[in-house]
Design a protein around this motif. Structure first.
Motif, PDB file in Angstrom:
ATOM      1  N   VAL A   1      40.864  38.318  52.978  1.00 21.17           N
ATOM      2  CA  VAL A   1      41.381  39.381  53.568  1.00 21.17           C
ATOM      3  C   VAL A   1      42.807  39.641  52.890  1.00 21.17           C
ATOM      4  N   THR A   2      43.000  40.758  52.388  1.00 23.10           N
ATOM      5  CA  THR A   2      44.547  40.943  51.931  1.00 23.10           C
ATOM      6  C   THR A   2      45.108  42.340  52.685  1.00 23.10           C
ATOM      7  N   THR A   3      46.349  42.441  52.619  1.00 25.37           N
ATOM      8  CA  THR A   3      46.868  43.741  53.337  1.00 25.37           C
ATOM      9  C   THR A   3      47.523  44.472  52.325  1.00 25.37           C
ATOM     10  N   ARG A   4      47.293  45.644  52.144  1.00 21.66           N
ATOM     11  CA  ARG A   4      47.965  46.647  51.263  1.00 21.66           C
ATOM     12  C   ARG A   4      48.782  47.618  52.019  1.00 21.66           C
ATOM     13  N   PRO A   5      50.205  46.944  52.547  1.00 26.65           N
ATOM     14  CA  PRO A   5      51.022  47.834  53.339  1.00 26.65           C
ATOM     15  C   PRO A   5      51.328  49.165  52.782  1.00 26.65           C
ATOM     16  N   GLY A   6      51.711  49.576  51.506  1.00 24.24           N
ATOM     17  CA  GLY A   6      51.953  50.641  50.997  1.00 24.24           C
ATOM     18  C   GLY A   6      50.875  51.721  51.157  1.00 24.24           C
ATOM     19  N   GLN A   7      49.685  51.022  51.292  1.00 26.04           N
ATOM     20  CA  GLN A   7      48.293  52.168  51.445  1.00 26.04           C
ATOM     21  C   GLN A   7      47.798  52.008  52.861  1.00 26.04           C
ATOM     22  N   GLY A   8      48.382  51.363  53.833  1.00 20.84           N
ATOM     23  CA  GLY A   8      48.150  51.140  54.960  1.00 20.84           C
ATOM     24  C   GLY A   8      46.485  50.576  55.032  1.00 20.84           C
ATOM     25  N   ALA A   9      46.271  49.784  54.218  1.00 22.21           N
ATOM     26  CA  ALA A   9      44.857  49.102  54.064  1.00 22.21           C
ATOM     27  C   ALA A   9      44.719  47.799  54.278  1.00 22.21           C
ATOM     28  N   LEU A  10      43.457  47.343  54.755  1.00 24.40           N
ATOM     29  CA  LEU A  10      43.101  45.724  54.916  1.00 24.40           C
ATOM     30  C   LEU A  10      42.024  45.595  53.847  1.00 24.40           C
ATOM     31  N   VAL A  11      41.960  44.834  52.772  1.00 25.56           N
ATOM     32  CA  VAL A  11      40.758  44.894  51.903  1.00 25.56           C
ATOM     33  C   VAL A  11      40.134  43.505  52.142  1.00 25.56           C
ATOM     34  N   VAL A  12      38.905  43.388  52.037  1.00 21.15           N
ATOM     35  CA  VAL A  12      37.897  42.358  52.220  1.00 21.15           C
ATOM     36  C   VAL A  12      37.375  41.761  51.174  1.00 21.15           C
ATOM     37  N   TYR A  13      37.339  40.795  50.578  1.00 19.40           N
ATOM     38  CA  TYR A  13      36.717  40.183  49.330  1.00 19.40           C
ATOM     39  C   TYR A  13      35.762  39.032  49.749  1.00 19.40           C
ATOM     40  N   PRO A  14      34.336  38.931  49.444  1.00 20.80           N
ATOM     41  CA  PRO A  14      33.793  37.897  49.622  1.00 20.80           C
ATOM     42  C   PRO A  14      34.005  36.842  49.016  1.00 20.80           C
ATOM     43  N   LEU A  15      34.196  35.475  49.318  1.00 21.93           N
ATOM     44  CA  LEU A  15      34.558  34.394  48.395  1.00 21.93           C
ATOM     45  C   LEU A  15      34.068  34.258  47.162  1.00 21.93           C
ATOM     46  N   PRO A  16      32.570  34.279  46.926  1.00 22.10           N
ATOM     47  CA  PRO A  16      31.956  34.164  45.721  1.00 22.10           C
ATOM     48  C   PRO A  16      32.521  35.344  44.649  1.00 22.10           C
ATOM     49  N   ILE A  17      32.950  36.356  45.075  1.00 20.88           N
ATOM     50  CA  ILE A  17      33.615  37.265  44.173  1.00 20.88           C
ATOM     51  C   ILE A  17      34.862  36.777  43.695  1.00 20.88           C
ATOM     52  N   VAL A  18      35.701  36.269  44.513  1.00 29.29           N
ATOM     53  CA  VAL A  18      36.979  35.684  44.329  1.00 29.29           C
ATOM     54  C   VAL A  18      36.823  34.485  43.484  1.00 29.29           C
ATOM     55  N   ALA A  19      35.898  33.661  43.686  1.00 26.92           N
ATOM     56  CA  ALA A  19      35.731  32.310  42.791  1.00 26.92           C
ATOM     57  C   ALA A  19      35.259  32.944  41.387  1.00 26.92           C
ATOM     58  N   ARG A  20      34.238  33.923  41.110  1.00 29.39           N
ATOM     59  CA  ARG A  20      33.996  34.283  39.826  1.00 29.39           C
ATOM     60  C   ARG A  20      35.306  34.909  39.388  1.00 29.39           C
ATOM     61  N   LEU A  21      36.184  35.516  39.837  1.00 27.61           N
ATOM     62  CA  LEU A  21      37.212  35.908  39.382  1.00 27.61           C
ATOM     63  C   LEU A  21      38.193  34.969  38.802  1.00 27.61           C
ATOM     64  N   LEU A  22      38.563  33.946  39.648  1.00 25.41           N
ATOM     65  CA  LEU A  22      39.236  32.844  39.259  1.00 25.41           C
ATOM     66  C   LEU A  22      38.594  32.039  37.988  1.00 25.41           C
ATOM     67  N   GLU A  23      37.254  31.981  37.991  1.00 20.10           N
ATOM     68  CA  GLU A  23      36.792  31.199  36.932  1.00 20.10           C
ATOM     69  C   GLU A  23      37.013  31.956  35.750  1.00 20.10           C
ATOM     70  N   SER A  24      36.688  33.448  35.722  1.00 20.03           N
ATOM     71  CA  SER A  24      37.061  33.881  34.488  1.00 20.03           C
ATOM     72  C   SER A  24      38.543  33.995  34.166  1.00 20.03           C
ATOM     73  N   CYS A  25      39.482  34.075  34.962  1.00 22.41           N
ATOM     74  CA  CYS A  25      40.797  33.643  34.699  1.00 22.41           C
ATOM     75  C   CYS A  25      41.049  32.233  33.946  1.00 22.41           C
ATOM     76  N   GLU A  26      40.343  31.441  34.374  1.00 19.82           N
ATOM     77  CA  GLU A  26      40.562  29.983  33.918  1.00 19.82           C
ATOM     78  C   GLU A  26      39.875  29.917  32.471  1.00 19.82           C
ATOM     79  N   ALA A  27      38.892  30.590  32.342  1.00 17.43           N
ATOM     80  CA  ALA A  27      38.203  30.713  31.011  1.00 17.43           C
ATOM     81  C   ALA A  27      39.036  31.209  30.030  1.00 17.43           C
ATOM     82  N   SER A  28      39.662  32.539  30.419  1.00 14.71           N
ATOM     83  CA  SER A  28      40.511  33.105  29.428  1.00 14.71           C
ATOM     84  C   SER A  28      41.806  32.278  29.147  1.00 14.71           C
TER      85      SER A  28
END
Length: 153
Positions: A118-145
């Motif tokens: 869960v991240t907050t975006r104070p400038g937008q007054g928003a709370l953003v929810v990411y499933p951990l498998p999505i975060v894991a795939r993003l991190l794996e793609s960063c590591e691969a690059s």
């Protein structure tokens, strides 16, 4: 009737008073500051309970949302966005929890006990929810690059 705070003693205070020893001074509590210039002001990994509530209420407090604050939920990519919205169909719970609606949980592939970022975006007054498998795939793609990095034994 219990009396005032000054009249009440903890067991530790009573034990110290009985021995004639003085209580040590209380330790100061840290003050948590949120950077106002950061668009992603706060990150938290938390669990969904059986009714879809986010267990951690701290992102709600960081955004300054209060109980019964109306909310609007939407989906963007692989994330759920929650924003404060007058007349929104959802609301912050009485104890400060945010509950993800069933349709959003299904679209994100979330079930009871799943962990989310869960991240907050104070400038937008928003709370953003990411499933951990999505975060894991993003991190794996960063590591691969970036490349192989350290070699594992």
């Amino acid at each position: 009737m219990f009396g005032t705070e000054e009249d009440m003693m903890t067991a530790s205070q009573a034990a110290h008073a009985a021995t004639g020893l003085q209580m040590p001074p209380a330790l100061p509590l840290p003050v948590l500051h949120v950077r106002e210039d950061a668009d992603v002001g706060y990150w938290s990994v938390t669990t969904l309970d059986d009714s879809g509530r986010l267990a951690d209420r701290s992102p709600v407090r960081v955004l300054g949302w209060t109980a019964h604050q109306p909310l609007q939920v939407s989906m963007s990519g692989s994330a759920g966005w929650i924003v404060r919205a007058d007349g929104g169909p959802l609301a912050v719970g009485a104890r400060g929890h945010v509950r993800l609606p069933v349709d959003l949980r299904r679209r994100l592939g979330l079930t009871c006990g799943d962990r989310v970022l869960v991240t907050t975006r104070p400038g937008q007054g928003a709370l953003v929810v990411y499933p951990l498998p999505i975060v894991a795939r993003l991190l794996e793609s960063c590591e691969a690059s970036v490349g192989p990095g350290l070699q594992h034994a």
